[in-house]
Enzyme design. Structure first.
Site, short mmCIF file in Angstrom:
data_model
loop_
_atom_site.label_atom_id
_atom_site.label_comp_id
_atom_site.label_asym_id
_atom_site.label_seq_id
_atom_site.Cartn_x
_atom_site.Cartn_y
_atom_site.Cartn_z
N HIS A 67 0.83 -1.20 0.00
CA HIS A 67 0.00 0.00 0.00
C HIS A 67 0.87 1.26 0.00
O HIS A 67 0.57 2.25 -0.68
CB HIS A 67 -0.93 -0.03 1.22
CG HIS A 67 -1.75 1.20 1.40
ND1 HIS A 67 -1.45 2.17 2.32
CD2 HIS A 67 -2.87 1.63 0.76
CE1 HIS A 67 -2.35 3.13 2.26
NE2 HIS A 67 -3.22 2.84 1.32
N GLU A 70 2.11 1.92 -3.45
CA GLU A 70 1.06 2.51 -4.30
C GLU A 70 1.03 4.02 -4.14
O GLU A 70 0.96 4.76 -5.13
CB GLU A 70 -0.30 1.91 -3.92
CG GLU A 70 -1.48 2.49 -4.66
CD GLU A 70 -2.74 2.58 -3.82
OE1 GLU A 70 -3.38 3.64 -3.81
OE2 GLU A 70 -3.07 1.56 -3.17
N HIS A 71 1.11 4.49 -2.90
CA HIS A 71 1.12 5.92 -2.64
C HIS A 71 2.34 6.59 -3.28
O HIS A 71 2.23 7.62 -3.94
CB HIS A 71 1.15 6.19 -1.13
CG HIS A 71 -0.20 6.21 -0.50
ND1 HIS A 71 -0.67 7.29 0.22
CD2 HIS A 71 -1.18 5.28 -0.46
CE1 HIS A 71 -1.89 7.02 0.66
NE2 HIS A 71 -2.22 5.80 0.28
N GLU A 142 -4.42 7.99 7.37
CA GLU A 142 -5.36 7.12 6.68
C GLU A 142 -5.70 5.90 7.54
O GLU A 142 -6.86 5.50 7.65
CB GLU A 142 -4.76 6.67 5.35
CG GLU A 142 -5.70 5.82 4.50
CD GLU A 142 -5.09 5.44 3.15
OE1 GLU A 142 -5.56 4.43 2.58
OE2 GLU A 142 -4.16 6.13 2.69
#
Length: 427
Positions: A67, A70-71, A142
């Site tokens: 993840h 991805e950022h 997040e």
């Protein structure tokens, strides 16, 4: 370039495995105004232990790296990639799941330029110690946001109740503690291993010329060099058949209790044909009993055990699988007990052959409708492609399913030891 026409559904698909290993799949639909591109790597949050490309020893990386990657890929030396897509009239996004990471765009103009932008930014990582440290704060926010969402806590709580060792029981984004351990070197190790073209699929569908598009992608890839990938070795712990815990309770500031029953799927080390049958039958039987016209849904609704939040979903992969059924409920204990009783009753349920034919027709209708949506089709085709299955051949598989297949599946699907309940209750 290989061309295959599926007469049954009136679709023609073009495929090619490039010299560097990248699978390129083109589905032209000239009647559409827009084009959708999806660039996917067979790499998700569960891939925590693996042998890096060019190495011999297993390494373990912190939870949440997929993840995090991805950022970070949306940042380049030149600036924000989202801004580039916006200038070219495209809407871009990305997502990370347990098993894959995907980058995508949708546009009606400058299609070739957007395709090149999609490929180039994913294949041009740029990480610095400073930018990695900055991103940790953003992702921590997040994570904290998801910690406050009852729906997400119910989802992950049920997964954690079912799985004892398998990393599917780890939140996709990781934890604040785990992401703080991520280094620039971790990102490059994972990127260089899992973002190799051999482990990726590019799917483009919409209004374009397939020959011109394939040539564009090939020229783009021929300009780049990648190390040879012989074999990608991942390691997963041995997971017991039974659930980790029968019941899990999480307290949060909620106005109504949320309850989810999870079925831990078993016997997944099977052939492609058997896997697809199980995948299809699981969804079809669930839909038959729990969709709004289904027998079990009606009973739960009439007893006022559920409300409009009621849902069911199933996810089957090569080394894990689960089914979730849940709802807000004023009587969560009664809801869970009734639901478990219903599920166990499926084992001895007697469908008629006429009923099963209706179930098949409904499934075929859903599949055909999904093929009218570019984004849905791209996701479904890529999902099955990574599993070494052909999405466009599924219709014929559904038609070939027999009443006996359904009966056999139902008899072996659910057992008491593979059921968990997660409750989100008021503090």
């Amino acid at each position: 370039m290989n061309k295959h026409t599926y007469e049954e559904i009136g679709e023609t698909i073009y495929t090619k495995k490039l010299e560097n290993g990248l699978d390129v799949i083109l589905l032209p639909k000239t009647e559409m105004a827009k084009t959708h591109g999806l660039f996917t790597t067979n790499y998700g949050s569960i891939d925590l232990e693996f042998v890096p490309i060019g190495k011999d020893e297993l390494v373990t990386v912190p939870e949440g790296v997929a993840h995090f990657l991805e950022h970070k890929l949306f940042e380049s030396e030149k600036g924000d990639v989202f801004a580039d897509f916006s200038k070219q009239g495209a809407s871009a996004n990305a997502y990370t799941s347990f098993t894959k990471t995907a980058y995508l765009f949708t546009a009606t103009d400058q299609i070739e330029k957007n395709v090149e932008t999609l490929i180039d930014f994913v294949q041009d990582p740029y990480f610095t110690e400073q930018s990695v440290e900055k991103e940790k704060g953003i992702i921590a926010q997040e994570i904290n946001m998801y910690d406050d969402q009852p729906d997400w806590q119910s989802f992950m709580g049920t997964i954690k109740a079912m799985f004892k060792h398998h990393p599917v029981n780890v939140d996709i984004a990781g934890t604040v503690e785990s992401i703080n351990k991520i280094t620039k070197d971790d990102l490059y190790t994972c990127y260089n291993t899992f973002y190799h073209p051999e482990n990726m699929t590019l799917f483009i569908t919409g209004n374009f010329d397939p020959n011109r598009m394939m040539q564009l992608v090939e020229r783009n890839q021929n300009r780049k060099d990648f190390k040879e990938m012989k074999e990608l070795r991942r390691n997963f712990p041995v997971e017991p058949q039974e659930v980790a815990t029968k019941e899990k309770k999480i307290t949060m500031p909620v106005s109504i209790t949320k309850c989810t029953v999870g079925i831990k799927e078993a016997n997944l080390d099977i052939s492609n044909e058997a896997f697809l049958k199980k995948d299809l039958l699981q969804g079809m039987i669930l839909d038959h009993y729990f969709s709004k016209g289904g027998e079990f849904y009606q009973l739960l609704y009439e007893e006022q055990l559920i409300d409009d939040s009621f849902f069911f979903e199933t996810n089957l992969d090569r080394n894990f699988g689960y089914t979730l059924i849940g709802s807000n409920s004023e009587r969560p204990t009664e809801f869970a007990d009734t639901l478990k009783e219903m599920l166990l009753r499926i084992t001895n349920a007697k469908l008629t052959s006429e009923t099963f034919e209706r179930i098949k027709r409904k499934k075929i209708g859903k599949l055909l409708r999904s093929m009218n949506n570019l984004e849905t089709m791209a996701n479904l085709y890529t999902h099955y492609h990574i599993l070494d299955l052909d999405f466009f051949s599924i219709l014929s598989t559904v038609r070939a399913l027999t009443f006996e297949d359904a009966q056999q599946f139902m008899q072996n699907w659910i057992s008491e030891e593979r059921l968990s309940v997660c409750t989100i209750a008021a503090e």
